[in-house]
Enzyme design. Structure first.
Site, PDB file in Angstrom:
ATOM      1  CG  PHE A   1      -3.501  -2.218  -6.133  1.00  0.00           C
ATOM      2  CD1 PHE A   1      -3.825  -1.425  -5.056  1.00  0.00           C
ATOM      3  CD2 PHE A   1      -2.221  -2.750  -6.198  1.00  0.00           C
ATOM      4  CE1 PHE A   1      -2.900  -1.157  -4.062  1.00  0.00           C
ATOM      5  CE2 PHE A   1      -1.286  -2.488  -5.206  1.00  0.00           C
ATOM      6  CZ  PHE A   1      -1.626  -1.691  -4.133  1.00  0.00           C
TER       7      PHE A   1
ATOM      8  CD  GLN B   1       5.569  -2.350 -11.874  1.00  0.00           C
ATOM      9  OE1 GLN B   1       5.504  -2.542 -10.668  1.00  0.00           O
ATOM     10  NE2 GLN B   1       4.675  -2.828 -12.699  1.00  0.00           N
TER      11      GLN B   1
ATOM     12  CG  HIS C   1       5.221   2.539  -7.839  1.00  0.00           C
ATOM     13  ND1 HIS C   1       4.587   3.720  -7.565  1.00  0.00           N
ATOM     14  CD2 HIS C   1       4.438   1.564  -7.325  1.00  0.00           C
ATOM     15  CE1 HIS C   1       3.468   3.469  -6.905  1.00  0.00           C
ATOM     16  NE2 HIS C   1       3.351   2.167  -6.753  1.00  0.00           N
TER      17      HIS C   1
ATOM     18  CG  LEU D   1       5.946   2.611  -3.250  1.00  0.00           C
ATOM     19  CD1 LEU D   1       6.194   2.586  -4.738  1.00  0.00           C
ATOM     20  CD2 LEU D   1       5.450   1.265  -2.777  1.00  0.00           C
TER      21      LEU D   1
ATOM     22  CD  GLU E   1      -1.217   0.890  -8.373  1.00  0.00           C
ATOM     23  OE1 GLU E   1      -0.032   0.559  -8.572  1.00  0.00           O
ATOM     24  OE2 GLU E   1      -2.164   0.334  -8.915  1.00  0.00           O
TER      25      GLU E   1
ATOM     26  NE  ARG F   1       2.138  -0.509  -9.378  1.00  0.00           N
ATOM     27  CZ  ARG F   1       2.445  -1.313  -8.390  1.00  0.00           C
ATOM     28  NH1 ARG F   1       3.496  -2.093  -8.487  1.00  0.00           N
ATOM     29  NH2 ARG F   1       1.708  -1.346  -7.309  1.00  0.00           N
TER      30      ARG F   1
ATOM     31  CG  HIS G   1       8.006  -0.701  -7.422  1.00  0.00           C
ATOM     32  ND1 HIS G   1       8.283  -0.481  -6.090  1.00  0.00           N
ATOM     33  CD2 HIS G   1       6.814  -1.345  -7.455  1.00  0.00           C
ATOM     34  CE1 HIS G   1       7.305  -0.998  -5.357  1.00  0.00           C
ATOM     35  NE2 HIS G   1       6.412  -1.537  -6.156  1.00  0.00           N
TER      36      HIS G   1
ATOM     37  NE  ARG H   1       5.342  -6.246  -9.052  1.00  0.00           N
ATOM     38  CZ  ARG H   1       4.776  -5.526  -8.110  1.00  0.00           C
ATOM     39  NH1 ARG H   1       3.556  -5.787  -7.701  1.00  0.00           N
ATOM     40  NH2 ARG H   1       5.420  -4.512  -7.560  1.00  0.00           N
TER      41      ARG H   1
HETATM   42  C1  LIG Z   1       8.424  -0.346  -1.253  1.00  0.00           C
HETATM   43  C2  LIG Z   1       7.783  -1.554  -1.883  1.00  0.00           C
HETATM   44  C3  LIG Z   1       6.409  -1.742  -1.809  1.00  0.00           C
HETATM   45  C4  LIG Z   1       5.821  -2.872  -2.403  1.00  0.00           C
HETATM   46  N1  LIG Z   1       4.459  -3.038  -2.308  1.00  0.00           N
HETATM   47  C5  LIG Z   1       3.885  -4.154  -2.829  1.00  0.00           C
HETATM   48  C6  LIG Z   1       2.490  -4.388  -2.692  1.00  0.00           C
HETATM   49  O1  LIG Z   1       1.756  -3.603  -2.098  1.00  0.00           O
HETATM   50  N2  LIG Z   1       1.973  -5.521  -3.229  1.00  0.00           N
HETATM   51  C7  LIG Z   1       2.750  -6.438  -3.885  1.00  0.00           C
HETATM   52  O2  LIG Z   1       2.232  -7.464  -4.345  1.00  0.00           O
HETATM   53  N3  LIG Z   1       4.090  -6.240  -4.009  1.00  0.00           N
HETATM   54  C8  LIG Z   1       4.675  -5.130  -3.488  1.00  0.00           C
HETATM   55  N4  LIG Z   1       6.019  -4.946  -3.627  1.00  0.00           N
HETATM   56  C9  LIG Z   1       6.850  -5.994  -4.231  1.00  0.00           C
HETATM   57  C10 LIG Z   1       7.020  -7.158  -3.249  1.00  0.00           C
HETATM   58  O3  LIG Z   1       7.111  -6.670  -1.941  1.00  0.00           O
HETATM   59  C11 LIG Z   1       8.284  -7.964  -3.581  1.00  0.00           C
HETATM   60  O4  LIG Z   1       8.344  -8.294  -4.941  1.00  0.00           O
HETATM   61  C12 LIG Z   1       8.313  -9.263  -2.755  1.00  0.00           C
HETATM   62  O5  LIG Z   1       8.095  -8.982  -1.389  1.00  0.00           O
HETATM   63  C13 LIG Z   1       9.637  -9.973  -2.957  1.00  0.00           C
HETATM   64  O6  LIG Z   1       9.722 -11.043  -2.061  1.00  0.00           O
HETATM   65  P1  LIG Z   1      10.972 -12.016  -2.130  1.00  0.00           P
HETATM   66  O7  LIG Z   1      10.744 -13.033  -1.083  1.00  0.00           O
HETATM   67  O8  LIG Z   1      11.169 -12.469  -3.533  1.00  0.00           O
HETATM   68  O9  LIG Z   1      12.257 -11.121  -1.785  1.00  0.00           O
HETATM   69  P2  LIG Z   1      12.647 -10.201  -0.521  1.00  0.00           P
HETATM   70  O10 LIG Z   1      11.538  -9.962   0.408  1.00  0.00           O
HETATM   71  O11 LIG Z   1      13.336  -8.999  -1.106  1.00  0.00           O
HETATM   72  O12 LIG Z   1      13.704 -11.084   0.262  1.00  0.00           O
HETATM   73  C14 LIG Z   1      14.975 -11.365  -0.257  1.00  0.00           C
HETATM   74  C15 LIG Z   1      15.734 -12.208   0.758  1.00  0.00           C
HETATM   75  O13 LIG Z   1      16.920 -12.714   0.163  1.00  0.00           O
HETATM   76  C16 LIG Z   1      17.991 -12.604   1.069  1.00  0.00           C
HETATM   77  N5  LIG Z   1      19.221 -12.541   0.262  1.00  0.00           N
HETATM   78  C17 LIG Z   1      19.435 -11.829  -0.878  1.00  0.00           C
HETATM   79  N6  LIG Z   1      20.685 -12.054  -1.334  1.00  0.00           N
HETATM   80  C18 LIG Z   1      21.255 -12.939  -0.479  1.00  0.00           C
HETATM   81  C19 LIG Z   1      22.541 -13.549  -0.411  1.00  0.00           C
HETATM   82  N7  LIG Z   1      23.496 -13.300  -1.321  1.00  0.00           N
HETATM   83  N8  LIG Z   1      22.801 -14.393   0.624  1.00  0.00           N
HETATM   84  C20 LIG Z   1      21.852 -14.639   1.566  1.00  0.00           C
HETATM   85  N9  LIG Z   1      20.619 -14.083   1.542  1.00  0.00           N
HETATM   86  C21 LIG Z   1      20.334 -13.245   0.536  1.00  0.00           C
HETATM   87  C22 LIG Z   1      17.676 -11.346   1.872  1.00  0.00           C
HETATM   88  O14 LIG Z   1      18.328 -11.376   3.116  1.00  0.00           O
HETATM   89  C23 LIG Z   1      16.159 -11.462   2.012  1.00  0.00           C
HETATM   90  O15 LIG Z   1      15.826 -12.266   3.140  1.00  0.00           O
HETATM   91  C24 LIG Z   1       6.631  -3.817  -3.059  1.00  0.00           C
HETATM   92  C25 LIG Z   1       8.008  -3.634  -3.124  1.00  0.00           C
HETATM   93  C26 LIG Z   1       8.572  -2.495  -2.574  1.00  0.00           C
HETATM   94  C27 LIG Z   1      10.065  -2.293  -2.734  1.00  0.00           C
END
Ligand SMILES: Cc1cc2nc3c(=O)[nH]c(=O)nc-3n(C[C@H](O)[C@H](O)[C@H](O)COP(=O)(O)OP(=O)(O)OC[C@H]3O[C@@H](n4cnc5c(N)ncnc54)[C@H](O)[C@@H]3O)c2cc1C
Length: 472
Positions: free
Chosen positions: A132, A254, A256, A266, A269, A300, A373, A427
């Site tokens: 990566f 960031q 991507h 997306l 990578e 990135r 991203h 990141r």
């Molecule tokens: C397409 C894509 C590919 C990626 N690939 C990678 C990868 O390969 N490796 C890596 O390390 N990272 C990757 N990332 C980044 C990584 O996936 C995210 O940074 C990480 O999953 C975020 O997790 P989280 O739990 O913080 O938020 P999220 O998984 O976004 O969850 C947010 C939660 O908050 C809840 N929520 C939000 N606002 C409210 C509200 N007002 N009231 C109630 N609930 C609410 C939502 O319902 C959801 O359950 C990728 C991101 C994307 C977009």
């Protein structure tokens, strides 16, 4: 008729059910503090609120992998991961936090494996790892295979496994409830609860809780071209700001390098890690010019800026769907990857290109452009997940550390909505699932320690538990 307004009391409310929220719920429930509490006959009252059904959280879209120096494929060392994280963040990383991230990464991945994440495997049965961008061996000397993966669906695997563990642990979910406010006490120094709206029943819930955690994800939807799902509207950050709290490093977003033209979706990578090459309108593999050592797998921000330099230099290409449109893309050339291998390790990438661009990456060039991203900044937290306020000390010497941190009692955050400052200005790939799982778990353990001191169901609890509605 059902009431339109309900008041409830919980030990802890976790807002968000992605990797960070679910890791926190599990970290809390499995902590020795809570196990002891249960043994004494007291059940902690914990609620996870999510505006989406949990399995729709954006975590499920993560494709490429989760970084950890397991050394399953090539020699690796967490000190190298630590160095890469600090360097990749343009030296603006909190180095104590980055040290924790790198040091505890292998354990975090092994814990995920034990919870059921079906990682891809090496021939001898170990967790497979791929390259990566920005991850190197021996302090920047050569690329290293550090991202543990599950084909190109690592997020799907992690989200489903964590959620199943939460269901098994009997964690209470409020699905499709929308948190609209976080409430602090009169002094603004401690959290008092949240207000949530049940979108099914149309009922508003005033939830009293001395422990609240935000795990609400990023804010990519601020941008026109983004890889983020529709729900990533920065709610947690906005709620913190409206409660009078601060945000940290919020200018660091960031991009991507490889968002599919038009849609911004997306293309992981991993497509370049498996041999994909970026080319300009002249067919030149231009990354050799910008980053001779790491080429297409440079960090990135480097690749995104290089793509923009090519486009600005008149060497961009138009999206084949709109041949007369702006030349604001470059080509992703995956034709050099063996098609069977491509289908085995990049099924999601292949499917996305076919479904949204009607192209076959085994034969066609794929138009891509940088896509918003990841939100590096967010709600400032300590490495135990505590939200804090920062006050300058008034020192004139320009020392960034000349100030004081004051923790908001009972308020926690983790994951993309937070800023523990492990990513600095940029990141590295694979570091955010790691951030969400590791610091989510740590925040959950902090919540557990606080609950064990004063659970709401404890008959001996003082009158403080009934201090009624707090100031909004
Ligand atoms: C397409 C894509 C590919 C990626 N690939 C990678 C990868 O390969 N490796 C890596 O390390 N990272 C990757 N990332 C980044 C990584 O996936 C995210 O940074 C990480 O999953 C975020 O997790 P989280 O739990 O913080 O938020 P999220 O998984 O976004 O969850 C947010 C939660 O908050 C809840 N929520 C939000 N606002 C409210 C509200 N007002 N009231 C109630 N609930 C609410 C939502 O319902 C959801 O359950 C990728 C991101 C994307 C977009």
């Amino acid at each position: 008729m059902s009431p339109k307004h309900v008041e409830e009391m919980y030990d802890a409310v976790i807002v968000g059910a992605g990797a960070a929220g679910l890791s926190a719920a599990l970290g809390l429930m499995h902590s020795p503090d809570i196990e002891q509490l249960k043994e004494s006959g007291i059940e902690p009252k914990v609620l996870v609120i999510s505006k989406l059904q949990p399995l729709r959280s954006h975590t499920g879209s993560a494709e490429g992998g989760i970084a950890a120096s397991l050394g399953n494929v090539e020699q690796d060392d967490w000190h190298w991961h630590y160095y890469d994280t600090v360097k990749g963040g343009d030296w603006l990383v909190d180095q104590d936090a980055a040290k924790l991230l790198a040091e505890y990464a292998p354990q975090t991945v092994i814990n995920l494996e034990r919870m059921g994440v079906a990682f891809s495997r090496t021939d001898d049965g170990h967790i497979a790892q791929r390259r990566f961008g920005g991850h190197t061996a021996d302090f920047g000397k050569m690329p290293v295979r550090r991202a543990a993966y599950a084909a190109d669906r690592i997020g799907h695997q992690i989200l489903h496994s964590l959620w199943q563990q939460c269901v098994a642990a009997g964690i209470e979910f409020a699905e499709e409830w929308y948190v609209t406010d976080v409430v602090l006490d009169k002094s603004g120094s401690a959290v008092a609860g949240v207000v949530a709206y049940d979108t099914h029943a149309g009922v508003t819930h005033a939830i009293h809780a001395h422990n609240v955690m935000f795990a609400t994800g990023g804010a990519g939807r601020l941008f026109h071209t983004t890889s983020n799902s529709w729900d990533l509207t920065g709610d947690g950050m906005a709620l913190a700001l409206s409660a009078g709290l601060q945000l940290e490093d919020i200018e660091f977003v960031q991009f991507h390098p490889t968002g599919l033209a038009h849609t911004g979706i997306l293309l992981s990578e991993a497509a370049r890690a498996e041999g994909g090459v970026l080319r300009n309108a002249d067919g030149e593999a231009f990354m050799e010019r910008y980053a001779p050592e790491h080429r297409d797998l440079a960090a990135r921000d480097v690749v995104s800026r290089s793509i923009m330099a090519e486009i600005d230099g008149g060497r961009g290409v138009a999206d084949p769907k709109d041949p007369d449109g702006p030349k604001d893309c470059v080509w992703l050339d995956m034709t050099g990857i063996d098609p069977d291998h491509m289908n085995a390790v990049l099924p999601q990438v292949v499917e996305t290109i076919k479904a949204y661009a009607n192209l076959d990456p085994a034969k066609d060039m794929v138009p891509v452009k940088p896509t918003a991203h990841y939100t590096m900044g967010g709600i400032p937290i300590t490495t135990d997940g505590e939200v804090y306020r920062w006050a300058e000390s008034g020192s004139q010497n320009g020392d960034a550390d000349s100030g004081t941190r004051t923790v908001v009692e009972g308020l926690f955050a983790a994951g993309e909505c937070s800023c523990v400052s492990v990513h600095g200005a940029n990141r590295l790939g694979g570091n955010s699932l790691l951030d969400a799982c590791l610091f989510g778990t740590r925040a959950g353990e902090s919540l557990a320690a606080r609950i064990a001191q004063s659970p709401v169901d404890d008959p001996m609890r003082d009158a403080d538990a009934d201090d009624g509605p707090a100031e909004a």
